[in-house]
Design a protein around this motif. Structure first.
Motif, short mmCIF file in Angstrom:
data_model
loop_
_atom_site.label_atom_id
_atom_site.label_comp_id
_atom_site.label_asym_id
_atom_site.label_seq_id
_atom_site.Cartn_x
_atom_site.Cartn_y
_atom_site.Cartn_z
N ALA A 85 0.84 -1.21 0.00
CA ALA A 85 0.00 0.00 0.00
C ALA A 85 0.87 1.25 0.00
CB ALA A 85 -0.92 -0.02 1.22
N ALA A 86 1.99 1.21 0.73
CA ALA A 86 2.87 2.37 0.77
C ALA A 86 3.40 2.70 -0.62
CB ALA A 86 4.04 2.09 1.72
N GLY A 87 3.74 1.68 -1.40
CA GLY A 87 4.22 1.91 -2.75
C GLY A 87 3.17 2.54 -3.64
N LEU A 88 1.96 2.03 -3.57
CA LEU A 88 0.87 2.56 -4.40
C LEU A 88 0.53 3.99 -4.02
CD1 LEU A 88 -1.48 -0.57 -4.53
CD2 LEU A 88 -0.11 0.36 -6.40
N TYR A 89 0.37 4.23 -2.71
CA TYR A 89 0.05 5.59 -2.26
C TYR A 89 1.19 6.54 -2.58
CZ TYR A 89 -3.67 3.38 0.51
OH TYR A 89 -4.77 2.66 0.93
N GLY A 90 2.42 6.07 -2.37
CA GLY A 90 3.57 6.94 -2.56
C GLY A 90 3.71 7.45 -3.98
N ASP A 119 12.74 4.00 -4.91
CA ASP A 119 13.36 2.75 -4.46
C ASP A 119 13.08 2.45 -2.99
OD1 ASP A 119 14.53 1.82 -6.84
OD2 ASP A 119 16.20 3.22 -6.62
N TRP A 120 12.41 3.37 -2.29
CA TRP A 120 12.14 3.19 -0.86
C TRP A 120 10.65 3.21 -0.53
CZ3 TRP A 120 15.75 1.91 2.70
CH2 TRP A 120 17.09 2.06 2.34
N LEU A 121 9.80 3.24 -1.54
CA LEU A 121 8.38 3.42 -1.29
C LEU A 121 7.70 2.25 -0.59
CD1 LEU A 121 7.10 5.33 -4.46
CD2 LEU A 121 7.39 6.20 -2.14
N ASP A 122 8.38 1.11 -0.52
CA ASP A 122 7.78 -0.01 0.19
C ASP A 122 8.07 0.03 1.69
OD1 ASP A 122 10.50 -0.42 -0.29
OD2 ASP A 122 10.31 -2.61 -0.21
N PRO A 124 7.31 2.41 4.70
CA PRO A 124 6.50 3.60 5.03
C PRO A 124 7.26 4.67 5.80
CG PRO A 124 5.25 1.60 5.45
CD PRO A 124 6.65 1.16 5.16
N LEU A 125 8.11 4.28 6.75
CA LEU A 125 8.79 5.28 7.57
C LEU A 125 9.86 6.02 6.79
CD1 LEU A 125 9.01 6.55 10.33
CD2 LEU A 125 10.60 4.74 11.00
N THR A 126 10.74 5.28 6.11
CA THR A 126 11.78 5.91 5.32
C THR A 126 11.19 6.72 4.18
OG1 THR A 126 13.31 4.12 5.85
CG2 THR A 126 13.86 5.51 3.97
N ALA A 127 10.23 6.12 3.48
CA ALA A 127 9.58 6.83 2.37
C ALA A 127 8.83 8.05 2.87
CB ALA A 127 8.63 5.89 1.64
N GLY A 128 8.21 7.94 4.05
CA GLY A 128 7.47 9.07 4.60
C GLY A 128 8.36 10.28 4.80
N ALA A 129 9.54 10.07 5.38
CA ALA A 129 10.47 11.18 5.58
C ALA A 129 10.91 11.77 4.24
CB ALA A 129 11.68 10.71 6.39
N GLU A 229 -5.98 12.26 -2.17
CA GLU A 229 -6.49 11.29 -1.20
C GLU A 229 -5.40 10.32 -0.76
OE1 GLU A 229 -9.94 9.28 -2.54
OE2 GLU A 229 -11.11 11.11 -2.88
N ALA A 230 -4.47 10.04 -1.66
CA ALA A 230 -3.39 9.12 -1.32
C ALA A 230 -2.55 9.63 -0.16
CB ALA A 230 -2.51 8.88 -2.55
N ARG A 231 -2.50 10.94 0.02
CA ARG A 231 -1.71 11.50 1.12
C ARG A 231 -2.32 11.12 2.47
NH1 ARG A 231 -0.65 16.09 4.36
NH2 ARG A 231 1.51 16.85 4.19
N SER A 232 -3.62 11.30 2.61
CA SER A 232 -4.27 10.92 3.87
C SER A 232 -4.22 9.40 4.07
CB SER A 232 -5.72 11.42 3.90
OG SER A 232 -6.46 10.92 2.80
N SER A 233 -4.30 8.65 2.98
CA SER A 233 -4.20 7.19 3.08
C SER A 233 -2.81 6.77 3.54
CB SER A 233 -4.52 6.54 1.73
OG SER A 233 -5.85 6.81 1.34
N PHE A 234 -1.78 7.45 3.05
CA PHE A 234 -0.42 7.15 3.46
C PHE A 234 -0.23 7.47 4.94
CE2 PHE A 234 4.12 7.71 3.94
CZ PHE A 234 4.67 6.74 3.12
N LEU A 235 -0.78 8.60 5.39
CA LEU A 235 -0.69 8.96 6.81
C LEU A 235 -1.40 7.95 7.68
CD1 LEU A 235 -1.06 12.84 6.60
CD2 LEU A 235 0.84 11.59 7.66
N ALA A 236 -2.56 7.48 7.22
CA ALA A 236 -3.28 6.45 7.96
C ALA A 236 -2.46 5.17 8.04
CB ALA A 236 -4.63 6.18 7.31
N LEU A 237 -1.76 4.87 6.97
CA LEU A 237 -0.89 3.68 6.96
C LEU A 237 0.22 3.82 7.99
CD1 LEU A 237 -0.04 1.00 5.61
CD2 LEU A 237 1.25 2.36 3.97
N ILE A 238 0.80 5.00 8.07
CA ILE A 238 1.83 5.24 9.07
C ILE A 238 1.26 5.10 10.48
CG2 ILE A 238 3.34 7.02 10.08
CD1 ILE A 238 3.88 8.03 7.28
#
Length: 245
Positions: A85-90, A119-122, A124-129, A229-238
């Motif tokens: 999910a992190a990859g798709l949202y990212g 290369d880091w989108l899978d 969530p924490l590293t990709a989030g930063a 919407e993917a931004r809020s979904s990514f935050l929810a994933l985190i």
């Protein structure tokens, strides 16, 4: 007219029965669209996926035309991105952010950041930063960059822990303490020349709040558009990642 460049596929959409319009981010041509004839065929589909790095040649009679792409994948990472999910949202967040920039306007620094993030989108924490820093880069490219090098009140460079919501400038702990309920949190990983500590979940969430505030103020609200919407979904994933931890 024609040119050849590297790029990362941001998105595709159907055109007619067999073709695709492919949107690339390139280092010298910026966000650029083109038609891939027969792009929906089994032969082309594996290469024409968001997140893949490609070598692309664009041809058109006139520069303002959509033009045709000939594309060859150089790094295939789409399958890996689709597994999480992190990859798709990212990749959706990145595409939405780059849509805030004019088409065909080169932004080589953002392209360089993009080639690292994908290369880091899978993770969530590293990709989030990385995505937080990417949002800050978008703000800078649009002329609304944050000043996180020194305290706006004292000029010092130490203990920068706040950002003024009015000016987008950093504020030190001492100067900001009396007004901390009115200031935004500046996570350590965003401090210019700050420590290289690995950001935690709270830092990443604070970073998204910081960049989200200024994106809303300077970009989304003036343009009358909503954040992706993917931004809020990514935050929810985190958030779920934090709960699991």
């Amino acid at each position: 007219m024609h040119w050849t460049d590297e790029g990362v596929i941001l998105a595709t959409r159907r055109h007619g029965e067999t073709s695709l319009i492919v949107e690339l981010m390139t280092p010298t041509r910026g966000r650029h669209l083109g038609l891939v004839r027969g792009g929906r065929s089994r032969r082309h589909q594996p290469a024409l996926q968001p997140g893949n790095s490609v070598s692309a040649t664009w041809r058109a009679r006139l520069d303002e035309h959509l033009g045709n792409y000939t594309i060859e994948a150089t790094t295939s990472r789409a399958a890996k991105l689709m597994e999480s999910a992190a990859g798709l949202y990212g990749i959706q967040i990145i595409g939405s952010l780059l849509h805030l920039l004019p088409e065909r306007d080169p932004h080589p620094r953002l392209y360089g950041a993009l080639t690292t993030i994908v290369d880091w989108l899978d993770d969530p924490l590293t990709a989030g930063a990385m995505l937080v820093r990417f949002e800050a880069g978008i703000l800078e490219e649009l002329g609304f960059g944050l000043d996180l090098e020194r305290c706006a009140a004292t000029g010092t460079t130490g203990e920068l822990v706040y950002v003024s919501p009015k000016t987008g400038r950093a504020v030190s702990r001492t100067a900001g303490q009396p007004y901390n309920d009115r200031l935004l949190t500046l996570p350590p990983f965003m401090v210019a020349n700050g420590p290289n500590a690995t950001p935690n979940i709270a830092d990443v969430v604070a970073g998204f709040r910081l960049t989200g505030y200024f994106l809303a103020r300077h970009v989304y609200e003036p343009r009358g558009i909503e954040p992706p919407e993917a931004r809020s979904s990514f935050l929810a994933l985190i958030g779920r990642t934090a709960g699991a931890a």
